[in-house]
Design an enzyme around this catalytic site. Structure first.
Site, mmCIF file in Angstrom:
data_model
loop_
_atom_site.group_PDB
_atom_site.id
_atom_site.type_symbol
_atom_site.label_atom_id
_atom_site.label_comp_id
_atom_site.label_asym_id
_atom_site.label_seq_id
_atom_site.Cartn_x
_atom_site.Cartn_y
_atom_site.Cartn_z
ATOM 1 N N CYS A 62 1.079 -1.226 -0.006
ATOM 2 C CA CYS A 62 -0.120 -0.032 -0.043
ATOM 3 C C CYS A 62 0.809 1.250 0.030
ATOM 4 C CB CYS A 62 -1.045 0.004 1.331
ATOM 5 S SG CYS A 62 -2.377 -0.981 1.115
ATOM 6 N N GLU A 64 4.256 1.284 2.375
ATOM 7 C CA GLU A 64 5.541 1.181 3.237
ATOM 8 C C GLU A 64 6.766 1.410 2.742
ATOM 9 O OE1 GLU A 64 1.923 -0.906 4.250
ATOM 10 O OE2 GLU A 64 3.153 -1.541 2.562
#
Length: 806
Positions: free
Chosen positions: A433, A435
Site C-alpha cells: 500500500c 510502506e
C-alpha cells in the site's frame, strides 16, 4: 492504447474471477511425499512441482507472458496458511464464494470437490491454526473483540517483498545460483549449524533453477504456437518472445523487452511461491531505463513500442489475484494485490531521476485506467514542475488516484532515523500500500498485528471492559464518569494502548516462530541481501534491514474524542461526564434525557473541535497519540530478527489502515466525537468523516503537525477533489502548492480521488454503467462498482475539496 492493448484490457475486464486449484493440488501432493524433511526443502520441492506442472496460457496478442493460475484473474489457493474458512464458505458461511458482497469468485463442482479433499489433509496443520493454538487467552480475546488482529499475516502469508531488480537484471538468476553454489562449497558439515545452511542453499539453487525452467516451458509453448499461426507478424513476435524466455530470467537481458519480461517472471514466481501480498516492483523507471535508452540509440525500439510493452506488463499485473477469507476481503476489497511501482525521485547524487521512460509509464497509467500496479511518484525539491503538472493531469484522467505522491526527503529522514545507511536512502521505494523499503535489502516492509486505536479508547472509558461482549482483559482506571480531568483520561488511555501493543508484539513473535516451522521460502529469500551469504531465510534474519509493524486504525477518531470531552465537559461544561457516559451507552438514541441523546450527539459533532481544521486544541491529542505509539514501538520493541543480522530490528508505526477503518469500525461502539456505534472510524492520517470544515489548507496544516518521524510503515492521507479542480492550470497550481506545503512539513504521502459525488451515487444505483469507474480505496485503487456498500459509502462521505477551497 493500441488496438491490441485495448482488446486485451477489455477482455480482462469482462473476465469473472474464478478459483483455481492447480497450485494447491501440486503443492499438497508434493508435501505429502516429503513429510519428515526440513520445511525449507519441502517447500522448495513443492514450488518446483507447481512450476513444472501448472498449466500455461498465452493470450492472443500479448507481449509479456507468465501466468499465476489457469486463467486470467483466477486465484490460486494456498492451503498451508489456513483452510477452515474455505470449508465454511463452500458451505455458505457467511457467504458462498460466488455470492460475496465484494471480491466474489466463481467455481465449479469439480473445484469444490477437489478443495474439500485438499482441506482434509491440511486441517490442524496450517499457520493460522498453529498460531491460534499457541497465543495466550488474552491475545485471543483481544483478537476476537477487534482490539488487535493478526489474520492478515497468519492466514494471508508474509508479503511486502521488494527485490533489487537492478541486480536481478544484471546477474540473472544464474548469478544467484552461482553465489549459492559458491557458499555451499565453503560449508564444513562438521561445523554446528552447517546442515541447516546446506538445506537452505540447496533450496535456493533448486527454486531458482525451477523458475528458469518455468520460463523455458513458455519458450517451448511460444515456439509451438508460432508454427500454428499464419499471420507472419505474429509469428515473428512469438519467436522473439520465445527467445526472450530462453534468455531471461536466467541471464542478463539483451534488450528492453527482455528486461520487462524478466521482471515479470521474477515478480510472478514470488507470488506463486507463497501467499504473500504486496509483492512490489520498485523504481521501475530507473532500473529499466538503461535498456530502453540503449535500444532507442541502436534503433531497436521506438517510444511507441516501449509503451506498448509497458501496457502489456500492466495487463499482466491485473491478471494476478488473491483469494482471501471473507474476513480478510473486508479489509482488502477490490481484489487487492498492492503491486506498488515507483517512478521519479532522485539519483544518488541528488539530481532529478525523471527520464523519458518515466513519462511513458505515466502515459500507460493514464491510458490503461487499471487499478494495478499502484503507481507511486517520489517527489523532492528538485522534481521538475512541468513533470508534476503532467502527473496531476494523469491523476485527473485516471480518477483512481494514480499516481499517488510520496515525499522523498521526508521518507529518507524517517529511514535515516532508523539507522539505514546514507548510500541506500535515495533508492527507497514504496511497497504494498505505502510502506517504505530498500530494494533487495529489506525483509518484510510491513508485518504485524492490526491495532484498533479507537477500540482501545472505548475500552479505556469503560474501565478496560468491552461494552458489547463484557470482556475485560486489563482492568482500567475507571469508567468515564470516574475521571477528574483530561490528564487522568490520557494516562489511562496510554496504559491500555501500551498493553495492547505488548499483546500485538507478543503475537507477532509467536507468528514468526510458526512461520519458521511451516513457511520458509528459499526463492524470494535468495533475492534479498544477504540471505545467500548468511545461508538463512528472511524470517530467520537473512536481510540487511528489518523492522516490523502492522497497520493501526482510528487514531484521529480517538484524538477527536479526547478533544470533545475536554471542550464539552471540562472547558465549557455543556454536559457532564455522566450524561456523556449514558449517551454513549445508549448510542445517542435515548430521547428521555435532558439533553436527549441526539442533542448530545449533535453538540459533539458540530461544536467540538476536530482534527483536520488547523485547530491546536483538537490536533494536540492526535499528535500525542501518534507520538506515544510511534516512540514506544521504535524504542521499546524488538522484532524476532533483532541481533541476528538485520538492522534496526525494531518496530515502526503504520498509519496505513487500508480499509480497516470500515471493518474495524464494526467493533467500536459510540464515541465522544459524535460517531455512532459500528460506523467507520478515520482512515490513515485522514480526518474523521465529516470532520473537515475549514478547507484543504487547514487540513494540510493539521496533518503537517503529525510526528512523521515514526511513520516508516506508511501514513495514508486521502483527499477527494471535485472533477473540475484539476481541469485548469490554476487548479493544478493550487493542488501542487498544497502538496509542496505538506511535503515541506516532512509528511509522508497524499493521494487524490477525482470524482464527483453525483457520479459515485449513480454508480451505486447503476453499476452496470460504470464498469471502468475507478477510485482510490486506501493505498491502492479499485473499481468502484464491485465494492461492498459500506466501503462505497465511506468513499462517498470523504470530504470533497473543489478548486476554490484547494
Amino acid at each position: 492504447m493500441t488496438k491490441r492493448t485495448k482488446r486485451l484490457r477489455n477482455e480482462l475486464l469482462d473476465t469473472t474471477p474464478e478459483i483455481c486449484t492447480e497450485r494447491a493440488r501440486y503443492f499438497t501432493e508434493s508435501m505429502k511425499k516429503t513429510e519428515g524433511s526440513p520445511i525449507v526443502l519441502r517447500r522448495a520441492e513443492s514450488f518446483k512441482e507447481v512450476l513444472e506442472n501448472m498449466s500455461l496460457y498465452i493470450r492472443k496478442g500479448e507481449l509479456i507472458v507468465g501466468n499465476q493460475a489457469s486463467s486470467p484473474r483466477s486465484a490460486p489457493v494456498f492451503p498451508e496458511y489456513s483452510v477452515e474458512w474455505i470449508e465454511d464458505e463452500l458451505n455458505g458461511e457467511p457467504y458462498y464464494f460466488n455470492e460475496r458482497p465484494n471480491d466474489d469468485f466463481n467455481y465449479t463442482q469439480k473445484t469444490e470437490n477437489e478443495l474439500r479433499e485438499i482441506i482434509d489433509y491440511w486441517k490442524g496443520k496450517t499457520v493460522l491454526k498453529n498460531l491460534r493454538n499457541l497465543i495466550s487467552d488474552e491475545a485471543k480475546k483481544a483478537w476476537d473483540m477487534g482490539a488487535i488482529d493478526e489474520g492478515w499475516v497468519s492466514e494471508g502469508g508474509l508479503g511486502n517483498i521488494l527485490p533489487d531488480y537492478e541486480l536481478v537484471l544484471e546477474n540473472g538468476l544464474n548469478g544467484y545460483i552461482k553465489k549459492a553454489e559458491n557458499e555451499l562449497s565453503k560449508l564444513d558439515l562438521k561445523e554446528p549449524g552447517a546442515a541447516k545452511k546446506k538445506w537452505f542453499l540447496d533450496s535456493v539453487i533448486k527454486t531458482n533453477k525451477a523458475v528458469i525452467s518455468f520460463a523455458h516451458r513458455f519458450a517451448d509453448k511460444l515456439e509451438k504456437l508460432s508454427s500454428e499461426v499464419n499471420d507472419e507478424l505474429r509469428k515473428s513476435e512469438l519467436l522473439e518472445m520465445a527467445e526472450n524466455c530462453r534468455v531471461v530470467p536466467a541471464d542478463k537481458p539483451k534488450n528492453f523487452w527482455q528486461a520487462v519480461q524478466a521482471v515479470w517472471f521474477v515478480h510472478l514466481a514470488i507470488q506463486i511461491e507463497s501467499n504473500g501480498h504486496a509483492i512490489s516492483l520498485g523504481r521501475f523507471d530507473q532500473y529499466l531505463y538503461p535498456y530502453y535508452k540503449a535500444d532507442l540509440k541502436a534503433g531497436r525500439i521506438t517510444a511507441e513500442k516501449a509503451q506498448e510493452i509497458i501496457e502489456s506488463f500492466f495487463i499482466k499485473a491485473n491478471e494476478v489475484n488473491k483469494l482471501r477469507p471473507w474476513g480478510g476481503a473486508k479489509f482488502f476489497p477490490g481484489y487487492h494485490m498492492a503491486e506498488n511501482l515507483a517512478i521519479g525521485g532522485q539519483t544518488i547524487d541528488g539530481k532529478d531521476a525523471v527520464n523519458e521512460l518515466t513519462y511513458l509509464i505515466l502515459n500507460a497509467t493514464e491510458e490503461m485506467g487499471l487499478p494495478k500496479p499502484s503507481v507511486s511518484l517520489k517527489w523532492f525539491e528538485g522534481t521538475d514542475q512541468e513533470f508534476m503538472h503532467r502527473a496531476l493531469e494523469v491523476v485527473d484522467n485516471h480518477s483512481g488516484g494514480q499516481p499517488a505522491l510520496y515525499n522523498d526527503p521526508g521518507v529518507m529522514r524517517m529511514l535515516k532515523n532508523m539507522g539505514i545507511a546514507n548510500d541506500d536512502l535515495y533508492n527507497w521505494a514504496p511497497v504494498g500500500c505505502i510502506e517504505a523499503s530498500i530494494p533487495g535489502k529489506w525483509d518484510f516492509a510491513a508485518k504485524g498485528a492490526w491495532i484498533n486505536t479507537a477500540k482501545i479508547f472505548e475500552l479505556t472509558i469503560n474501565n478496560g471492559r468491552d461494552p458489547e461482549s463484557g470482556i475485560q482483559i486489563l482492568a482500567g482506571d475507571g469508567k468515564l464518569s470516574d475521571f477528574k480531568n483530561m490528564n487522568e483520561i490520557m494516562k489511562a488511555f496510554k496504559k491500555q494502548l501500551h498493553y495492547y501493543m505488548d499483546l500485538a508484539v507478543a503475537v507477532e513473535h509467536l507468528n514468526d516462530e510458526v512461520h519458521k516451522q511451516n513457511d520458509i521460502n528459499a526463492f524470494r529469500s535468495s533475492l534479498i541481501e544477504d540471505c545467500i551469504g548468511r545461508a538463512k531465510s528472511l524470517i530467520e534474519g537473512g536481510s540487511i534491514y528489518s523492522a516490523d509493524g502492522g497497520p493501526t486504525v482510528g487514531a484521529m477518531s480517538a484524538g477527536d474524542s479526547l478533544a470533545a470531552i475536554e471542550t464539552a465537559v471540562f472547558d465549557n461544561k455543556w454536559i457532564t461526564l455522566e450524561e456523556l457516559e449514558h449517551a454513549l451507552a445508549s448510542n445517542f438514541e435515548d430521547l428521555t434525557t435532558t439533553p436527549t441523546g441526539p442533542e448530545i450527539q449533535e453538540l459533539l459533532k458540530n461544536k467540538t473541535p476536530k482534527f483536520g481544521n488547523d485547530n491546536d486544541k483538537a490536533d494536540k491529542w492526535t499528535v500525542e497519540i501518534n507520538d506515544f505509539m510511534g516512540s514506544t514501538m521504535h524504542n521499546e520493541y524488538k522484532n524476532s530478527r533483532y541481533g541476528k543480522g538485520p538492522v534496526p530490528g525494531t518496530y515502526a508505526l503504520s498509519q496505513s489502515s487500508v480499509t480497516g477503518n470500515v471493518a474495524f469500525g464494526n467493533f467500536v461502539g459510540a464515541l465522544p466525537n459524535g460517531r455512532k456505534a459500528k460506523q467507520p472510524i478515520n482512515n490513515g492520517v485522514s480526518p474523521s468523516t465529516g470532520a473537515e470544515r475549514n478547507g484543504a489548507v487547514a487540513t494540510i496544516n493539521s496533518v503537517s503537525k503529525l510526528p512523521s518521524i515514526w511513520f516508516q510503515k506508511g501514513a495514508i492521507f486521502n483527499i477527494r477533489l471535485s472533477p473540475s479542480t484539476l481541469k485548469t492550470a490554476e487548479g493544478k497550481k493550487r493542488v501542487y502548492a498544497l502538496v509542496k506545503t505538506l511535503f515541506e512539513n516532512k509528511q509522508y504521502h497524499v493521494q487524490f480521488n477525482v470524482v464527483g459525488t453525483e457520479t459515485l451515487l449513480d454508480a451505486q444505483k447503476n453499476p452496470e454503467n460504470y464498469r471502468d469507474l475507478m477510485v482510490r480505496v486506501a493505498g491502492y485503487s479499485a473499481f468502484f462498482a464491485p465494492l461492498n456498500e459500506d466501503l462505497q459509502e465511506d468513499i462517498i462521505q470523504r470530504t470533497k475539496f473543489d478548486e476554490a477551497t484547494a
